[in-house]
Design a protein around this motif. Structure first.
Motif, PDB file in Angstrom:
ATOM      1  N   ASP A  51     -12.345  45.978  39.631  1.00 10.54           N
ATOM      2  CA  ASP A  51     -11.393  45.363  40.550  1.00 10.54           C
ATOM      3  C   ASP A  51     -11.527  43.839  40.608  1.00 10.54           C
ATOM      4  O   ASP A  51     -11.265  43.227  41.642  1.00 10.54           O
ATOM      5  N   GLY A  52     -11.942  43.241  39.494  1.00  8.00           N
ATOM      6  CA  GLY A  52     -11.844  41.789  39.363  1.00  8.00           C
ATOM      7  C   GLY A  52     -12.967  41.030  40.068  1.00  8.00           C
ATOM      8  O   GLY A  52     -13.848  41.605  40.703  1.00  8.00           O
ATOM      9  N   GLY A  53     -12.889  39.697  39.951  1.00  5.99           N
ATOM     10  CA  GLY A  53     -13.976  38.824  40.385  1.00  5.99           C
ATOM     11  C   GLY A  53     -14.330  38.935  41.859  1.00  5.99           C
ATOM     12  O   GLY A  53     -15.470  38.710  42.239  1.00  5.99           O
ATOM     13  N   MET A  94       2.197  29.014  37.086  1.00  3.04           N
ATOM     14  CA  MET A  94       1.162  28.024  37.417  1.00  3.04           C
ATOM     15  C   MET A  94       0.108  28.717  38.272  1.00  3.04           C
ATOM     16  O   MET A  94       0.432  29.506  39.157  1.00  3.04           O
ATOM     17  N   THR A  95      -1.137  28.418  37.980  1.00  2.71           N
ATOM     18  CA  THR A  95      -2.205  28.995  38.795  1.00  2.71           C
ATOM     19  C   THR A  95      -3.385  28.031  38.793  1.00  2.71           C
ATOM     20  O   THR A  95      -3.408  27.059  38.039  1.00  2.71           O
ATOM     21  N   ARG A  96      -4.359  28.297  39.659  1.00  4.51           N
ATOM     22  CA  ARG A  96      -5.541  27.423  39.707  1.00  4.51           C
ATOM     23  C   ARG A  96      -6.799  28.241  39.488  1.00  4.51           C
ATOM     24  O   ARG A  96      -6.809  29.458  39.694  1.00  4.51           O
ATOM     25  N   ARG A 119      -2.982  35.582  32.209  1.00  2.00           N
ATOM     26  CA  ARG A 119      -4.051  34.593  32.334  1.00  2.00           C
ATOM     27  C   ARG A 119      -4.653  34.390  30.942  1.00  2.00           C
ATOM     28  O   ARG A 119      -4.652  33.318  30.406  1.00  2.00           O
ATOM     29  N   ALA A 120      -5.201  35.455  30.370  1.00  8.55           N
ATOM     30  CA  ALA A 120      -5.886  35.310  29.082  1.00  8.55           C
ATOM     31  C   ALA A 120      -4.908  35.396  27.920  1.00  8.55           C
ATOM     32  O   ALA A 120      -3.914  36.130  27.967  1.00  8.55           O
ATOM     33  N   TRP A 121      -5.202  34.609  26.900  1.00  9.96           N
ATOM     34  CA  TRP A 121      -4.556  34.721  25.594  1.00  9.96           C
ATOM     35  C   TRP A 121      -5.706  34.763  24.615  1.00  9.96           C
ATOM     36  O   TRP A 121      -6.504  33.832  24.581  1.00  9.96           O
ATOM     37  N   LEU A 174     -20.052  48.941  37.910  1.00  8.53           N
ATOM     38  CA  LEU A 174     -19.138  47.793  37.820  1.00  8.53           C
ATOM     39  C   LEU A 174     -18.871  47.454  36.364  1.00  8.53           C
ATOM     40  O   LEU A 174     -19.755  47.617  35.514  1.00  8.53           O
ATOM     41  N   ALA A 175     -17.673  46.940  36.093  1.00  4.97           N
ATOM     42  CA  ALA A 175     -17.357  46.474  34.733  1.00  4.97           C
ATOM     43  C   ALA A 175     -16.352  45.323  34.823  1.00  4.97           C
ATOM     44  O   ALA A 175     -15.561  45.237  35.764  1.00  4.97           O
ATOM     45  N   GLY A 176     -16.394  44.451  33.817  1.00  6.76           N
ATOM     46  CA  GLY A 176     -15.428  43.348  33.746  1.00  6.76           C
ATOM     47  C   GLY A 176     -15.740  42.262  34.765  1.00  6.76           C
ATOM     48  O   GLY A 176     -16.897  42.057  35.157  1.00  6.76           O
ATOM     49  N   ASP A 177     -14.679  41.575  35.212  1.00  5.03           N
ATOM     50  CA  ASP A 177     -14.870  40.462  36.145  1.00  5.03           C
ATOM     51  C   ASP A 177     -15.576  40.901  37.425  1.00  5.03           C
ATOM     52  O   ASP A 177     -16.179  40.067  38.108  1.00  5.03           O
TER      53      ASP A 177
HETATM   54  C1  LIG Z   1      -6.736  30.789  34.273  1.00  3.22           C
HETATM   55  C2  LIG Z   1      -7.480  31.835  33.503  1.00  3.22           C
HETATM   56  C3  LIG Z   1      -7.372  31.868  32.118  1.00  3.22           C
HETATM   57  C4  LIG Z   1      -8.089  32.828  31.400  1.00  3.22           C
HETATM   58  N1  LIG Z   1      -8.006  32.850  30.040  1.00  3.22           N
HETATM   59  C5  LIG Z   1      -8.744  33.733  29.348  1.00  3.22           C
HETATM   60  C6  LIG Z   1      -8.680  33.784  27.925  1.00  3.22           C
HETATM   61  O1  LIG Z   1      -7.955  33.029  27.285  1.00  3.22           O
HETATM   62  N2  LIG Z   1      -9.435  34.709  27.271  1.00  3.22           N
HETATM   63  C7  LIG Z   1     -10.250  35.588  27.939  1.00  3.22           C
HETATM   64  O2  LIG Z   1     -10.938  36.402  27.294  1.00  3.22           O
HETATM   65  N3  LIG Z   1     -10.291  35.587  29.289  1.00  3.22           N
HETATM   66  C8  LIG Z   1      -9.570  34.694  30.001  1.00  3.22           C
HETATM   67  N4  LIG Z   1      -9.601  34.706  31.348  1.00  3.22           N
HETATM   68  C9  LIG Z   1     -10.389  35.749  32.023  1.00  3.22           C
HETATM   69  C10 LIG Z   1      -9.626  37.081  32.042  1.00  3.22           C
HETATM   70  O3  LIG Z   1      -8.322  36.898  32.543  1.00  3.22           O
HETATM   71  C11 LIG Z   1     -10.412  38.058  32.893  1.00  3.22           C
HETATM   72  O4  LIG Z   1     -11.750  38.077  32.437  1.00  3.22           O
HETATM   73  C12 LIG Z   1      -9.822  39.468  32.815  1.00  3.22           C
HETATM   74  O5  LIG Z   1      -8.568  39.532  33.425  1.00  3.22           O
HETATM   75  C13 LIG Z   1     -10.768  40.449  33.507  1.00  3.22           C
HETATM   76  O6  LIG Z   1     -10.189  41.716  33.525  1.00  3.22           O
HETATM   77  P1  LIG Z   1     -10.575  42.746  34.672  1.00  3.22           P
HETATM   78  O7  LIG Z   1      -9.792  43.972  34.388  1.00  3.22           O
HETATM   79  O8  LIG Z   1     -12.052  42.823  34.786  1.00  3.22           O
HETATM   80  O9  LIG Z   1     -10.104  42.066  36.020  1.00  3.22           O
HETATM   81  P2  LIG Z   1      -8.633  41.667  36.479  1.00  3.22           P
HETATM   82  O10 LIG Z   1      -7.796  41.275  35.340  1.00  3.22           O
HETATM   83  O11 LIG Z   1      -8.804  40.710  37.599  1.00  3.22           O
HETATM   84  O12 LIG Z   1      -8.049  43.024  37.029  1.00  3.22           O
HETATM   85  C14 LIG Z   1      -8.505  43.578  38.241  1.00  3.22           C
HETATM   86  C15 LIG Z   1      -7.423  44.502  38.756  1.00  3.22           C
HETATM   87  O13 LIG Z   1      -7.909  45.156  39.915  1.00  3.22           O
HETATM   88  C16 LIG Z   1      -6.889  45.176  40.903  1.00  3.22           C
HETATM   89  N5  LIG Z   1      -7.565  45.284  42.188  1.00  3.22           N
HETATM   90  C17 LIG Z   1      -8.314  44.341  42.819  1.00  3.22           C
HETATM   91  N6  LIG Z   1      -8.801  44.840  43.966  1.00  3.22           N
HETATM   92  C18 LIG Z   1      -8.359  46.113  44.068  1.00  3.22           C
HETATM   93  C19 LIG Z   1      -8.550  47.145  45.021  1.00  3.22           C
HETATM   94  N7  LIG Z   1      -9.277  46.946  46.140  1.00  3.22           N
HETATM   95  N8  LIG Z   1      -7.953  48.343  44.816  1.00  3.22           N
HETATM   96  C20 LIG Z   1      -7.206  48.555  43.675  1.00  3.22           C
HETATM   97  N9  LIG Z   1      -6.987  47.596  42.743  1.00  3.22           N
HETATM   98  C21 LIG Z   1      -7.579  46.401  42.933  1.00  3.22           C
HETATM   99  C22 LIG Z   1      -6.145  43.876  40.692  1.00  3.22           C
HETATM  100  O14 LIG Z   1      -4.826  43.943  41.212  1.00  3.22           O
HETATM  101  C23 LIG Z   1      -6.168  43.748  39.173  1.00  3.22           C
HETATM  102  O15 LIG Z   1      -5.062  44.376  38.574  1.00  3.22           O
HETATM  103  C24 LIG Z   1      -8.901  33.765  32.085  1.00  3.22           C
HETATM  104  C25 LIG Z   1      -8.975  33.726  33.480  1.00  3.22           C
HETATM  105  C26 LIG Z   1      -8.285  32.763  34.181  1.00  3.22           C
HETATM  106  C27 LIG Z   1      -8.401  32.736  35.684  1.00  3.22           C
END
Ligand SMILES: Cc1cc2nc3c(=O)[nH]c(=O)nc-3n(C[C@H](O)[C@H](O)[C@H](O)COP(=O)(O)OP(=O)(O)OC[C@H]3O[C@@H](n4cnc5c(N)ncnc54)[C@H](O)[C@@H]3O)c2cc1C
Length: 497
Positions: free
Chosen positions: A166-168, A267-269, A53-55, A287-290
């Motif tokens: 665990d993301g958004g 492709m994603t949305r 997703r991110a670059w 909590l940390a990150g998304d």
């Molecule tokens: C289209 C798009 C483009 C982007 N481009 C950029 C960019 O260019 N630059 C930038 O800085 N950011 C970008 N971002 C944002 C970036 O991708 C996210 O901010 C980043 O991935 C957040 O990392 P994270 O580890 O917090 O969450 P995530 O990357 O979402 O990782 C969460 C992980 O938790 C796992 N998980 C979820 N629920 C559970 C559960 N219940 N048990 C165990 N595991 C679980 C998931 O499988 C995943 O591996 C973009 C986002 C999108 C959607």
């Protein structure tokens, strides 16, 4: 601790359970592993994603990774970009003018960052369990028990703390009852990694029309990333797979013509849902990150924001686990990172507003562009969005440089030539004594803070105390700089001696 590979139904205990093995969970794992804390990462997916997703890593993230020796494998000549756009406005932000050790955008895919972090986390002794989904949690006074589902059954794993990375759509956030206020999507975005044989004739970057924007970005690996964004058309279902036809139709609606796209590989949305956790901690769950903040992805901010969360949290959590953390240290994580994320969410909203339709926005963009021609304005904005000007407010507002990030400098020590960056790599505090006047650290502090007598061509002050994340905790200059103030700073950040 029981080996984590033992049959299901056992209840092994670690210091920290990290839910989510994305970039933020893995970065936190590295920080905890470095601090000698036992940690397990639970990752739902059975395999690491092959598409990014991110670059793009911004200056402060690159500086931070450098302070952990994690840049090898990420830096390639072609990947360092000296300019980047803000809302597609010209002139571009001149990154090579910002005050940072690495004044550029490091254009590497998120997948590569994850690979590097996972390898390092494992090397540091962290257990990374893929195909392990957190499905429930229960916290009490001493720890948190995670319910985990795998392909072959379920098990429980207990930690003294649990961090939701665990993301958004964080289940950890939901189960903990942490609020996530904000605004719903107003636009519909899609991205497509593909080849574009007509690239030489196309306009790189963002083209804005009354219907939306199309952003065309060739990557160093030859793939072209095309991103569409349609005003007033949020996706009814963000998880529905994107079809090639659907993507091409969006391009046509926005540009009024087709692009000769071939070989779509990813492709994603996405949308512009913007939400922020109302707190980053509930008892023993953090909590940390998304999991803590989501926003419109233009500008490439989210990954960077999350990695900074992890590095801010890691050493504080390790201090809590080891028992030396002073009161308030762990809460300073939310205290520092919540405002930092709020600012980033606003930069993201600003960019979306500047991309909007209509003559009023066009006029605003023109004015914004003229302002960006002033080097000071251009640099100021570049330093905001790249995190290069991020500083924390310590106490009631300590004077500069306290709260700021220490730039790298060449140093000479009795062991030879080194640098500030190298001395921070073990992830401990650092007392740099340039003038030989700092008092010797007492035993308790000496195990948490490395004291180094260092020569520098231009010492900024007589002595500097740095936190493990590279921020200045105390300096022998300014309003409160004496030995009493040093002891106070040591106690504030590293506990009782
Ligand atoms: C289209 C798009 C483009 C982007 N481009 C950029 C960019 O260019 N630059 C930038 O800085 N950011 C970008 N971002 C944002 C970036 O991708 C996210 O901010 C980043 O991935 C957040 O990392 P994270 O580890 O917090 O969450 P995530 O990357 O979402 O990782 C969460 C992980 O938790 C796992 N998980 C979820 N629920 C559970 C559960 N219940 N048990 C165990 N595991 C679980 C998931 O499988 C995943 O591996 C973009 C986002 C999108 C959607």
């Amino acid at each position: 601790m029981e080996p984590l590979g033992t049959p299901y139904g056992t209840d092994p205990t670690v210091d920290v359970v990290i839910a989510g093995g994305g970039p933020v969970g893995l970065m936190l794992a590295c920080e905890l592993g470095l601090a000698g804390v036992t940690a397990v990462v639970l990752e739902r997916a059975a395999e690491r994603p092959t598409v990014a997703r991110a670059w793009g890593l911004h200056a402060r993230t690159v500086e931070t990774l450098d302070r952990r020796g994690l840049l090898a494998g990420l830096t390639e000549e072609k990947a360092a970009w000296p300019k980047m756009p803000f809302a597609g406005i010209r002139p571009l932000l001149e990154l090579d003018r910002i005050h940072a050790d690495h004044p550029y955008l490091l254009n590497v895919p998120q997948t590569r960052v994850e690979e590097v972090l996972e390898a390092r986390a494992r090397e540091l002794g962290v257990t990374v369990l893929v195909g392990h989904e957190l499905t429930g949690l229960d916290q009490d006074a001493d720890g948190v028990t995670a319910e985990v589902a795998t392909a072959t059954g379920s098990r429980r794993i207990r930690g003294r703390f649990l961090v939701g990375c665990d993301g958004g759509r964080s289940l950890v956030r939901k189960l903990t009852g942490i609020g996530f206020p904000g605004t719903d999507a107003t636009v519909g975005g899609m991205l497509c990694d593909c080849s574009l044989p007509t690239m030489a004739r196309e306009r790189r970057g963002i083209t804005r029309t009354d219907f939306g924007t199309v952003n065309i970005n060739p990557r160093p690996n030859g793939v072209v990333r095309i991103v569409t964004n349609e005003f007033g058309r949020p996706h009814p279902d963000r998880d529905a797979p994107v079809t090639f036809q659907e993507f091409r139709s969006a391009v046509r609606r926005i540009l009024g013509r087709d692009l000769d796209i071939e070989n779509p590989t990813f492709m994603t949305r996405f949308g512009d849902t913007t939400r922020h956790a109302d707190r980053y901690r509930e008892g023993r769950v953090l909590l940390a990150g998304d999991a803590a903040h989501v926003h419109f992805p233009y500008g490439g901010l989210g990954l960077n924001l999350g990695l900074q969360d992890a590095v801010n949290l890691g050493w504080k959590l390790a201090g809590e686990v080891d028992g030396w953390a002073p009161p308030g240290l762990l809460d300073s994580y939310g205290g520092e990172r919540h405002p930092a994320a709020a600012a980033v969410l606003d930069y993201s909203r600003t960019q979306l507003a500047l991309l909007g339709p209509g003559r009023n926005v066009t006029a605003l963009r023109d004015l914004f562009g003229r302002l960006l021609e002033y080097p000071e304005v251009n640099r100021h904005l570049a330093e905001l969005v790249t995190g290069a000007s991020t500083r924390y407010v310590f106490g009631d507002g300590a004077p500069d440089p306290v709260g700021g990030f220490a730039r790298d400098m060449a140093l000479k020590t009795e062991d030879g030539a080194t640098s500030l960056v190298e001395l921070l790599r073990p992830g401990r505090g650092l007392l740099l004594d340039f003038a030989g006047t700092a008092p010797e650290l007492r035993d308790g502090w000496a195990s948490r803070v490395r004291q180094v007598r260092a020569g520098s061509e231009e010492p900024p002050v007589d002595a500097l105390l740095l936190r493990p994340d590279g921020y200045v905790a105390w300096a022998s200059a300014g309003r409160e700089s004496g030995p009493g103030a040093l002891e106070e700073a040591l106690t504030t950040w590293f506990g009782e001696p």
